[in-house]
Motif scaffolding. Structure first.
Motif, PDB file in Angstrom:
ATOM      1  N   GLN A 226       0.832  -1.207   0.000  1.00 61.29           N
ATOM      2  CA  GLN A 226       0.000   0.000   0.000  1.00 61.29           C
ATOM      3  C   GLN A 226       0.863   1.252   0.000  1.00 61.29           C
ATOM      4  O   GLN A 226       0.578   2.227  -0.696  1.00 61.29           O
ATOM      5  CB  GLN A 226      -0.925  -0.005   1.223  1.00 61.29           C
ATOM      6  N   LYS A 229       2.214   1.767  -3.514  1.00 58.96           N
ATOM      7  CA  LYS A 229       1.190   2.302  -4.418  1.00 58.96           C
ATOM      8  C   LYS A 229       0.946   3.788  -4.150  1.00 58.96           C
ATOM      9  O   LYS A 229       0.806   4.589  -5.075  1.00 58.96           O
ATOM     10  CB  LYS A 229      -0.114   1.524  -4.242  1.00 58.96           C
ATOM     11  N   THR A 230       0.894   4.141  -2.867  1.00 64.19           N
ATOM     12  CA  THR A 230       0.656   5.547  -2.507  1.00 64.19           C
ATOM     13  C   THR A 230       1.802   6.432  -2.989  1.00 64.19           C
ATOM     14  O   THR A 230       1.586   7.512  -3.550  1.00 64.19           O
ATOM     15  CB  THR A 230       0.493   5.689  -0.984  1.00 64.19           C
TER      16      THR A 230
END
Length: 239
Positions: A226, A229-230
């Motif tokens: 995550q 991706k951020t």
């Protein structure tokens, strides 16, 4: 003689009009009396009176302006505001009254007058607080390169930046106060982005893929994936 006076007590405006002073010119009056006596005839001897006018005789206009300013909240507006923008901001009469001042103006060769103005030391912190809500940085458009058309495609439009000009905003507000107007607009400096969404690859020197990198994160935890991706989204389309 009495100068006109304007006092602000809380939100109450107290005005006292000026009065013309007068003084008996003793020497000139005695001279006229001596002339009359020397003529050995009856008659009236007018006293010689010298009048002294105050610098400012009438202050009613400024009193009306001050009462108008303190009768309702003073509004500060953001020009060309759109939905979602902050403002307008209100200064209540109770907060405005301690800021309001009366200044005597004596132009060279002209008549003196009084003018309403605000205490800049109290106004500036308020505008600095408003500026923190208004100011925003300009943002460049974001693009991807279409391998088939070999053209840039905008995926996020550019946006202009804006910044409150504190010095000229203070002047604008003071001009409104001097006229007795209960509202004023902020003065804004607009900043254009370096790259707008109308830019094309030829203008930017991007006509082909420059370099490609591939990385793998197999076996990474869900939280790490995550985070990746951020972070990647923050750079996607950035020139």
């Amino acid at each position: 003689m009495q100068e006109a006076q304007l006092e602000i007590n809380g939100t109450e405006v107290i005005a006292a009009q000026g009065q013309i002073g007068r003084m008996l010119d003793v020497d000139a009056s005695l001279a006229q009396l001596s002339t009359q006596l020397a003529a050995f005839r009856d008659g009236e001897v007018p006293l010689v009176i010298v009048e002294h006018a105050p610098d400012v005789l009438n202050i009613e206009e400024q009193a009306i302006q001050a009462r108008r300013l303190l009768s309702a909240p003073f509004l500060i507006n953001l020009p060309d505001a759109v939905s979602g923008d902050p403002g307008p901001w209100q200064i209540t009469p109770e907060d405005l009254a301690p800021m309001l001042q009366v200044r005597k103006i004596q132009p060279e060769g002209g008549a003196a007058s009084y003018q309403l103005e605000l205490d800049r030391n109290k106004l500036r912190p308020l505008l600095e607080q408003i500026a923190r809500q208004v100011n925003r940085r300009e943002q460049n458009a974001r693009f991807i390169f279409n391998d088939e058309t070999r053209l840039l495609e905008a995926i996020q439009p550019s946006s202009t930046g804006r910044e409150v000009d504190l010095a000229t905003s203070i002047e604008s507000i003071e001009q409104s106060v001097a006229r007795g107007e209960p509202n004023a607009s902020l003065q804004i400096n607009i900043k254009q982005p370096l790259v707008s969404d109308t830019a094309n690859g030829a203008d930017l020197g991007i006509t082909e893929n420059v370099v490609t990198y591939t990385s793998y994160f197999r076996g990474s935890s869900a939280s790490r994936m995550q985070n990746i991706k951020t972070a990647a989204a923050q750079f996607h389309g950035v020139l």
